[in-house]
Design an enzyme around this catalytic site. Structure first.
Site, PDB file in Angstrom:
ATOM      1  NE  ARG A 171      68.846  44.302  46.918  1.00 25.03           N
ATOM      2  CZ  ARG A 171      67.604  45.046  47.110  1.00 25.03           C
ATOM      3  NH1 ARG A 171      67.831  46.262  47.507  1.00 25.03           N
ATOM      4  NH2 ARG A 171      66.597  44.421  47.228  1.00 25.03           N
ATOM      5  CB  SER A 222      68.676  38.023  44.651  1.00 26.69           C
ATOM      6  OG  SER A 222      67.520  37.532  45.104  1.00 26.69           O
ATOM      7  CD  GLU A 292      70.502  41.733  45.023  1.00 22.61           C
ATOM      8  OE1 GLU A 292      70.571  41.182  45.808  1.00 22.61           O
ATOM      9  OE2 GLU A 292      69.415  41.747  44.198  1.00 22.61           O
TER      10      GLU A 292
END
Length: 299
Positions: A171, A222, A292
Site C-alpha cells: 500500500r 479497508s 491505509e
C-alpha cells in the site's frame, strides 16, 4: 472578479466551492475552493507553473476512494484527471492507460480482450493514478504486479519511469514521498487467458465482495493495513468494536476493517473512531495498526 478562476478557465473546466463529500467514496469533508479539470498535458503543465508562481496549494485526486478529508474548507485547487485523462490503448498484451481511467473499466476491457492480470482490481472504485499512488491491491495481488512503466510529470518534465523506480511496497509507492510528482499514465503488462475463465473469476469475486463488505454504505474501503501475519479485522473484533459508533461513523457489523458513514458522519467522528481503535488494539495486543487511507487537509 476572481483572477485565479479567470486564469484556470483558460486551460480546462473549473468548478467552485465543491464539497469533498461529493468527491470521495466516504462522503465526508469540507469545501474545495476550486476543482480544476485540465484538458491536456500542456494545460496541466501551465496550471502547475501558475499555481507555483502564485504560491497556491494544489492536490490531485482520483475517485477519492482512499481519502479522509477534514471538515475544513480547502482554499487551494483540487486537480482531477478523470474527465479528460481517461483513455486506454491496447497493444498485444500491453495496455497504456491514462491516470484518470477507472481501474474497474480497465479490468472489464482487459477481460473482454481475453487479457488477465487486472482481475484483482475489478471491485476497486478508483482511478489508475490513485491505484498506482497507493499500490492498491486485493486477493494477494497489487498494481506492482502489473505495472511496467509510469508516465510522470515531475520537475516540469514529462517522462516514463520504470516500475523498478516506483518504490512499490504494501500500500505504498515513491509517489507518496514525492507528492509534487503527478502520475499521468501507466503501461500495464497483461497475459492472454480464456475470456470466460477471467469473467468467471471476476464474477466470483464480485459475489464474495457483496457478501463480505458493507457496500451499501459510504466508506473508504479497508481502514487499516494488516499487520505482519495478522488480519486487522480480527484485532478490531477482538477489542469488541464490531458495530462501535461515534456520531454517524460506525465500525461495520459486516466487516470490522470498514468504518462506514451511516448518514452525516463528520471527519472528526471518523478520525476519533480510528484513533480509539488504534489505542484499544495497542493496549490489548501490543500491536500498532496503521491506516491505509490518505488523510488530506488536516492541520
Amino acid at each position: 472578479m476572481d483572477e485565479l478562476y479567470d486564469e484556470l478557465i483558460q486551460y480546462g473546466s473549473v468548478d467552485c466551492n465543491v464539497s469533498f463529500a461529493s468527491m470521495t467514496t466516504l462522503r465526508i469533508g469540507g469545501l474545495a475552493r476550486y476543482v480544476f479539470y485540465p484538458e491536456s498535458d500542456v494545460a496541466l503543465d501551465a496550471v502547475i507553473r501558475l499555481l507555483k508562481e502564485r504560491n497556491v496549494s494544489y492536490k490531485l485526486i482520483g475517485k477519492g476512494s482512499d481519502l479522509l478529508c477534514s471538515d475544513d474548507n480547502y482554499e487551494g485547487v483540487v486537480i482531477r484527471l478523470d474527465r479528460h485523462f481517461n483513455d486506454m490503448y491496447f497493444d498485444g498484451c500491453d495496455a497504456t492507460v491514462q491516470a484518470g481511467c477507472s481501474i474497474i473499466a480497465l479490468a472489464v476491457n482487459a477481460m473482454q480482450r481475453g487479457l488477465s492480470g487486472m482481475e484483482f482490481a475489478s471491485g476497486i472504485p478508483g482511478t489508475i493514478g490513485g491505484a498506482i499512488f497507493m499500490n492498491a491491491g486485493a486477493y494477494k495481488s497489487s498494481m506492482a504486479d502489473v505495472v511496467k512503466e509510469v508516465f510522470v510529470y515531475r520537475d516540469g518534465r514529462l517522462e516514463w519511469i520504470p516500475a523498478s523506480e516506483c518504490g512499490f511496497g504494501y500500500r505504498c509507492s515513491v509517489f507518496q514521498e514525492h507528492t509534487d510528482w503527478i502520475i499521468l499514465a501507466a503501461k500495464i503488462s497483461l497475459v492472454e487467458k480464456d475470456k470466460e475463465e477471467i469473467e468467471k473469476l471476476m464474477e466470483d469475486r464480485r459475489t464474495r465482495r457483496f457478501a463480505s463488505q458493507p457496500l451499501e454504505f459510504p466508506s473508504c474501503g479497508s481502514v487499516f493495513r494488516n499487520p505482519e501475519g495478522m488480519n486487522a479485522w480480527q484485532l478490531i473484533d477482538g477489542i469488541g468494536y464490531r458495530g462501535k459508533r461515534i456520531g454517524d461513523a460506525e465500525v461495520s457489523t459486516k466487516h470490522c476493517n470498514f468504518i462506514v458513514n451511516k448518514g452525516r458522519a463528520t471527519a472528526q467522528d471518523y478520525l476519533a473512531l480510528v484513533r480509539e481503535i488504534q489505542e484499544e488494539v495497542r493496549k490489548k495486543y501490543g500491536v500498532e495498526l496503521h491506516t491505509e487511507m490518505e488523510m488530506f487537509n488536516w492541520h
